[in-house]
Motif scaffolding. Structure first.
Motif, PDB file in Angstrom:
ATOM      1  N   VAL A 164       5.495  -4.039 -16.867  1.00 28.37           N
ATOM      2  CA  VAL A 164       5.401  -2.737 -16.179  1.00 28.37           C
ATOM      3  C   VAL A 164       6.808  -2.213 -15.865  1.00 28.37           C
ATOM      4  CG1 VAL A 164       4.758  -1.688 -13.956  1.00 28.37           C
ATOM      5  CG2 VAL A 164       3.108  -3.101 -15.209  1.00 28.37           C
ATOM      6  N   SER A 165       7.054  -0.948 -16.224  1.00 32.72           N
ATOM      7  CA  SER A 165       8.383  -0.391 -15.924  1.00 32.72           C
ATOM      8  C   SER A 165       8.353   0.519 -14.693  1.00 32.72           C
ATOM      9  CB  SER A 165       8.941   0.354 -17.132  1.00 32.72           C
ATOM     10  OG  SER A 165       7.973   1.250 -17.631  1.00 32.72           O
ATOM     11  N   SER A 166       7.188   1.073 -14.345  1.00 33.29           N
ATOM     12  CA  SER A 166       7.097   1.898 -13.136  1.00 33.29           C
ATOM     13  C   SER A 166       5.874   1.493 -12.326  1.00 33.29           C
ATOM     14  CB  SER A 166       6.974   3.388 -13.486  1.00 33.29           C
ATOM     15  OG  SER A 166       8.103   3.825 -14.186  1.00 33.29           O
ATOM     16  N   LEU A 167       6.112   1.259 -11.046  1.00 29.42           N
ATOM     17  CA  LEU A 167       5.022   0.928 -10.126  1.00 29.42           C
ATOM     18  C   LEU A 167       4.884   2.065  -9.113  1.00 29.42           C
ATOM     19  CD1 LEU A 167       3.059  -1.123  -8.663  1.00 29.42           C
ATOM     20  CD2 LEU A 167       5.048  -1.772  -7.291  1.00 29.42           C
ATOM     21  N   VAL A 168       3.658   2.534  -8.922  1.00 29.14           N
ATOM     22  CA  VAL A 168       3.404   3.554  -7.893  1.00 29.14           C
ATOM     23  C   VAL A 168       2.515   2.941  -6.816  1.00 29.14           C
ATOM     24  CG1 VAL A 168       2.458   5.847  -7.394  1.00 29.14           C
ATOM     25  CG2 VAL A 168       3.420   5.365  -9.669  1.00 29.14           C
ATOM     26  N   LEU A 169       2.921   3.073  -5.579  1.00 27.97           N
ATOM     27  CA  LEU A 169       2.040   2.733  -4.464  1.00 27.97           C
ATOM     28  C   LEU A 169       1.585   4.055  -3.876  1.00 27.97           C
ATOM     29  CD1 LEU A 169       2.294  -0.297  -4.307  1.00 27.97           C
ATOM     30  CD2 LEU A 169       3.057  -0.077  -1.961  1.00 27.97           C
ATOM     31  N   ASP A 170       0.327   4.381  -4.080  1.00 27.42           N
ATOM     32  CA  ASP A 170      -0.178   5.660  -3.588  1.00 27.42           C
ATOM     33  C   ASP A 170      -0.954   5.399  -2.301  1.00 27.42           C
ATOM     34  OD1 ASP A 170      -0.715   8.326  -3.458  1.00 27.42           O
ATOM     35  OD2 ASP A 170      -2.272   8.323  -4.993  1.00 27.42           O
ATOM     36  N   GLU A 171      -0.687   6.212  -1.287  1.00 28.15           N
ATOM     37  CA  GLU A 171      -1.320   6.027   0.018  1.00 28.15           C
ATOM     38  C   GLU A 171      -1.044   4.617   0.534  1.00 28.15           C
ATOM     39  OE1 GLU A 171      -5.155   7.743   0.454  1.00 28.15           O
ATOM     40  OE2 GLU A 171      -4.438   9.633  -0.349  1.00 28.15           O
ATOM     41  N   ALA A 172       0.247   4.295   0.597  1.00 24.01           N
ATOM     42  CA  ALA A 172       0.658   2.953   1.010  1.00 24.01           C
ATOM     43  C   ALA A 172       0.138   2.614   2.403  1.00 24.01           C
ATOM     44  CB  ALA A 172       2.180   2.858   0.978  1.00 24.01           C
ATOM     45  N   ASP A 173       0.113   3.588   3.296  1.00 22.69           N
ATOM     46  CA  ASP A 173      -0.364   3.307   4.654  1.00 22.69           C
ATOM     47  C   ASP A 173      -1.821   2.858   4.636  1.00 22.69           C
ATOM     48  OD1 ASP A 173      -1.055   5.856   3.828  1.00 22.69           O
ATOM     49  OD2 ASP A 173      -0.538   6.853   5.712  1.00 22.69           O
ATOM     50  N   ARG A 174      -2.615   3.520   3.817  1.00 20.10           N
ATOM     51  CA  ARG A 174      -4.028   3.172   3.729  1.00 20.10           C
ATOM     52  C   ARG A 174      -4.221   1.805   3.052  1.00 20.10           C
ATOM     53  NH1 ARG A 174      -8.802   3.987   6.177  1.00 20.10           N
ATOM     54  NH2 ARG A 174     -10.486   4.448   4.731  1.00 20.10           N
ATOM     55  N   LEU A 175      -3.393   1.527   2.043  1.00 19.32           N
ATOM     56  CA  LEU A 175      -3.472   0.213   1.386  1.00 19.32           C
ATOM     57  C   LEU A 175      -3.280  -0.893   2.431  1.00 19.32           C
ATOM     58  CD1 LEU A 175      -1.456   0.891  -1.887  1.00 19.32           C
ATOM     59  CD2 LEU A 175      -3.694  -0.220  -1.827  1.00 19.32           C
ATOM     60  N   LEU A 176      -2.308  -0.706   3.326  1.00 24.40           N
ATOM     61  CA  LEU A 176      -2.059  -1.725   4.344  1.00 24.40           C
ATOM     62  C   LEU A 176      -3.156  -1.710   5.404  1.00 24.40           C
ATOM     63  CD1 LEU A 176       1.819  -1.612   4.767  1.00 24.40           C
ATOM     64  CD2 LEU A 176       0.422  -3.123   3.356  1.00 24.40           C
ATOM     65  N   ASP A 177      -3.582  -0.523   5.799  1.00 25.17           N
ATOM     66  CA  ASP A 177      -4.704  -0.384   6.747  1.00 25.17           C
ATOM     67  C   ASP A 177      -5.919  -1.165   6.291  1.00 25.17           C
ATOM     68  OD1 ASP A 177      -3.761   1.332   8.593  1.00 25.17           O
ATOM     69  OD2 ASP A 177      -5.073   3.024   8.078  1.00 25.17           O
ATOM     70  N   MET A 178      -6.165  -1.135   4.985  1.00 23.96           N
ATOM     71  CA  MET A 178      -7.370  -1.756   4.456  1.00 23.96           C
ATOM     72  C   MET A 178      -7.185  -3.247   4.197  1.00 23.96           C
ATOM     73  SD  MET A 178      -8.875   1.337   2.144  1.00 23.96           S
ATOM     74  CE  MET A 178     -10.248   0.364   1.538  1.00 23.96           C
ATOM     75  N   GLY A 179      -6.048  -3.776   4.637  1.00 22.74           N
ATOM     76  CA  GLY A 179      -5.838  -5.219   4.563  1.00 22.74           C
ATOM     77  C   GLY A 179      -5.389  -5.721   3.207  1.00 22.74           C
ATOM     78  N   ALA A 217      -2.305  -6.174   2.232  1.00 21.86           N
ATOM     79  CA  ALA A 217      -0.902  -6.638   2.246  1.00 21.86           C
ATOM     80  C   ALA A 217      -0.714  -7.890   1.384  1.00 21.86           C
ATOM     81  CB  ALA A 217      -0.455  -6.906   3.674  1.00 21.86           C
ATOM     82  N   ASP A 218      -1.616  -8.877   1.497  1.00 20.68           N
ATOM     83  CA  ASP A 218      -1.471 -10.121   0.720  1.00 20.68           C
ATOM     84  C   ASP A 218      -1.554  -9.846  -0.765  1.00 20.68           C
ATOM     85  OD1 ASP A 218      -1.208 -11.544   2.943  1.00 20.68           O
ATOM     86  OD2 ASP A 218      -3.190 -12.520   2.867  1.00 20.68           O
ATOM     87  N   GLU A 219      -2.560  -9.042  -1.133  1.00 20.03           N
ATOM     88  CA  GLU A 219      -2.741  -8.736  -2.562  1.00 20.03           C
ATOM     89  C   GLU A 219      -1.505  -8.035  -3.119  1.00 20.03           C
ATOM     90  OE1 GLU A 219      -5.078  -8.360  -0.321  1.00 20.03           O
ATOM     91  OE2 GLU A 219      -7.027  -9.002  -1.123  1.00 20.03           O
ATOM     92  N   GLY A 250       1.540  -8.304  -2.083  1.00 22.27           N
ATOM     93  CA  GLY A 250       2.585  -9.327  -2.205  1.00 22.27           C
ATOM     94  C   GLY A 250       2.420 -10.129  -3.489  1.00 22.27           C
ATOM     95  N   ARG A 251       1.167 -10.507  -3.791  1.00 21.13           N
ATOM     96  CA  ARG A 251       0.921 -11.309  -5.003  1.00 21.13           C
ATOM     97  C   ARG A 251       1.199 -10.486  -6.255  1.00 21.13           C
ATOM     98  NH1 ARG A 251      -4.949 -13.113  -4.034  1.00 21.13           N
ATOM     99  NH2 ARG A 251      -4.819 -13.879  -6.165  1.00 21.13           N
ATOM    100  N   ILE A 252       0.859  -9.205  -6.201  1.00 22.13           N
ATOM    101  CA  ILE A 252       1.098  -8.340  -7.368  1.00 22.13           C
ATOM    102  C   ILE A 252       2.605  -8.160  -7.576  1.00 22.13           C
ATOM    103  CG2 ILE A 252       0.847  -5.967  -8.238  1.00 22.13           C
ATOM    104  CD1 ILE A 252      -1.964  -5.999  -6.780  1.00 22.13           C
ATOM    105  N   LEU A 253       3.337  -7.932  -6.483  1.00 17.74           N
ATOM    106  CA  LEU A 253       4.792  -7.738  -6.611  1.00 17.74           C
ATOM    107  C   LEU A 253       5.439  -8.956  -7.267  1.00 17.74           C
ATOM    108  CD1 LEU A 253       5.781  -6.033  -3.199  1.00 17.74           C
ATOM    109  CD2 LEU A 253       5.462  -4.956  -5.432  1.00 17.74           C
ATOM    110  N   ALA A 254       4.925 -10.132  -6.931  1.00 17.32           N
ATOM    111  CA  ALA A 254       5.514 -11.361  -7.487  1.00 17.32           C
ATOM    112  C   ALA A 254       5.287 -11.470  -8.991  1.00 17.32           C
ATOM    113  CB  ALA A 254       4.921 -12.573  -6.770  1.00 17.32           C
ATOM    114  N   LEU A 255       4.273 -10.791  -9.513  1.00 16.80           N
ATOM    115  CA  LEU A 255       3.965 -10.880 -10.952  1.00 16.80           C
ATOM    116  C   LEU A 255       4.641  -9.782 -11.771  1.00 16.80           C
ATOM    117  CD1 LEU A 255       0.124 -11.569 -10.659  1.00 16.80           C
ATOM    118  CD2 LEU A 255       1.910 -13.223 -11.257  1.00 16.80           C
ATOM    119  N   LEU A 256       5.258  -8.827 -11.078  1.00 19.94           N
ATOM    120  CA  LEU A 256       5.891  -7.710 -11.786  1.00 19.94           C
ATOM    121  C   LEU A 256       7.317  -8.081 -12.181  1.00 19.94           C
ATOM    122  CD1 LEU A 256       4.686  -4.840  -9.419  1.00 19.94           C
ATOM    123  CD2 LEU A 256       4.160  -5.009 -11.862  1.00 19.94           C
ATOM    124  N   PRO A 257       7.842  -7.436 -13.229  1.00 20.41           N
ATOM    125  CA  PRO A 257       9.240  -7.712 -13.574  1.00 20.41           C
ATOM    126  C   PRO A 257      10.160  -7.267 -12.430  1.00 20.41           C
ATOM    127  CG  PRO A 257       8.338  -5.960 -14.968  1.00 20.41           C
ATOM    128  CD  PRO A 257       7.226  -6.428 -14.107  1.00 20.41           C
TER     129      PRO A 257
END
Ligand code: AMP
Length: 423
Positions: free
Chosen positions: A150-165, A167-169, A171-178
């Motif tokens: 992946v060359s571009s990562l978009v986090l859309d509605e980051a506040d809602r992503l964290l609101d919905m719990g 955060a762990d997922e 973190g795991r995704i970030l670790a798998l990205l280049p």
């Protein structure tokens, strides 16, 4: 400002013109050149600001500049909080893709439905994936896709992503990205957890905060109507009858209330449907499609619907139950007044919820006049507030006192005992 001065290619400009967008929105003016430049972006973008096209257009162009290989390698990953937003964003990107890129594979991946069709769909790869975090990880574990290129990562509605719990997922995704990649971070609000995630992810980002100028504010008239809790459904029916509202999104606190109120309205001859997180994906799609197609006039929803759903021409949002937080209030009312249209946001306030509404007003530096509708004047009185004016009355909730809050079930039982939301 016009789209042609933002560095977009002729093919993308043609797609924009065909889409009917005359001029870029403020977030598009700021984000498009920054994203084309390849850097990271941190954008405070309100709902309805045009943020999807703000990242979709330059990312589609970047893919055009570096044509894909076969088999396809996933190059753009968009993480979103809800199934609806995944479907909607993928569809928006497909529609914005210029003629030469129609062969791009844009997959929407989300939970709540069987994983098998999504695995089949990913055979042969995808160029762009729009996904909710949990299902994305499931598919990676099934070896259905890799995010290593992946060359571009978009986090859309980051506040809602964290609101919905998520955060762990995340973190795991970030670790798998280049490690070397472009990060685009969009959020309506910036509580501390969102700041922390942005600081961890972003490298010298271009910061975009659309100034809260009058003309950039969605045109939403905010109103508060005082009514006793037990008479809210009657008042809602009265308002529906008196006003010629084409479509109304009504927010309630529980799934039970969503179904119960929709049912009561339905029985009163009003075309109403319920929408909440426990419906199957198929049922949610169907009720939303009916609402969008005006087969339903009223949608009674829990906060599941508060984010990301883009319903064109939604003139009225009504808080039957107040949202839990000032942030949720923003997201709920942001469903109306989108893309330059005006809207009305009405909150039902009772003696029991007056203090809570005052807190919401304070957070938003808002002062709504308390209206009363003839025939529905409240008779219940509030318990005296404390010095800060923020303590809800003792008879209904412990509002905000951690550990002493009544459970949802308790509240439901009490509401049922009081005959709410029956009227
Ligand atoms: P979003 O903030 O991405 O959810 O977009 C809100 C709505 O604005 C969507 O219906 C878009 O199709 C619409 N929209 C996005 N950009 C523009 C533009 N430049 N001109 C007019 N409408 C737009």
């Amino acid at each position: 400002m016009s789209f042609s001065s933002l560095g977009l290619s002729p093919a993308i400009l043609l797609a924009v013109a065909e889409h009917g967008y005359a001029a870029p929105t403020p977030v598009q003016v700021a984000a498009i050149p920054a994203i084309l430049g390849g850097g990271d972006v941190l954008a405070a973008a309100q709902t309805g600001s045009g943020k999807t096209a703000a990242f979709a257009l330059p990312l589609l162009q970047l893919l055009q500049d570096s044509p894909g290989e076969k088999p396809r390698r996933l190059r753009v990953l968009v993480l979103v909080p809800t199934r609806e937003l995944a479907q909607q964003t993928a569809e928006a990107m497909r529609l914005l893709a210029p003629a030469g890129q129609q062969a791009l594979k844009i997959a929407a991946l989300f939970g709540g439905v069987s994983i098998n069709p999504q695995m089949m769909d990913l055979r042969g790869g995808a160029d762009i994936v729009v996904a909710t975090p949990g299902r994305l990880l499931d598919l990676i574990e099934h070896n259905a896709l890799s995010i290593a290129a992946v060359s571009s990562l978009v986090l859309d509605e980051a506040d809602r992503l964290l609101d919905m719990g998520f955060a762990d997922e995340i973190g795991r995704i970030l670790a798998l990205l280049p490690r070397r990649r472009q990060n685009l971070f969009f959020s309506a609000t910036f509580p501390p957890a969102v700041h922390a995630l942005a600081a961890r992810m972003l490298h010298q980002p271009v910061r975009i905060a659309i100034p809260a100028l009058e003309q950039n504010q969605p045109d939403i008239e905010q109103r508060a109507i005082m009514v006793d809790a037990g008479r809210r459904t009657q008042l809602l029916r009265h308002l529906l009858k008196e006003n010629k509202w084409g479509r109304v999104l009504v927010f309630v606190a529980t799934k039970y209330a969503a179904e119960h109120i929709a049912d009561k309205l339905h029985r009163a001859g009003i075309k109403a449907g319920a929408f909440h997180g426990e419906f199957s994906q198929g049922a949610r799609d169907e009720v939303l499609a009916d609402f969008k197609a005006s087969k339903l006039q009223v949608l009674v929803a829990t906060d599941v619907a508060a984010r990301g759903i883009d319903i064109a021409q939604l003139p009225v949002v009504l808080n039957y139950d107040l949202p839990r937080s000032a942030v949720d209030y923003t997201h709920r009312i942001g469903r109306t007044g989108r893309a330059g249209k005006s809207g009305i946001a009405i909150s039902f306030v009772s003696a029991d919820t007056e203090a809570h509404f005052r807190l919401i007003e304070k957070r938003h530096q808002l002062k709504c006049e308390r209206e009363q509708i003839p025939g529905f004047e409240p008779v219940a009185t509030a318990a005296p507030a404390n010095a800060a004016g923020a303590a809800p009355p003792a008879d209904n909730s412990n509002g905000g006192v951690k550990g002493k809050r009544k459970s949802k079930k308790d509240k439901l039982r009490e509401a049922a005992a009081r005959g709410e939301p029956d009227n």
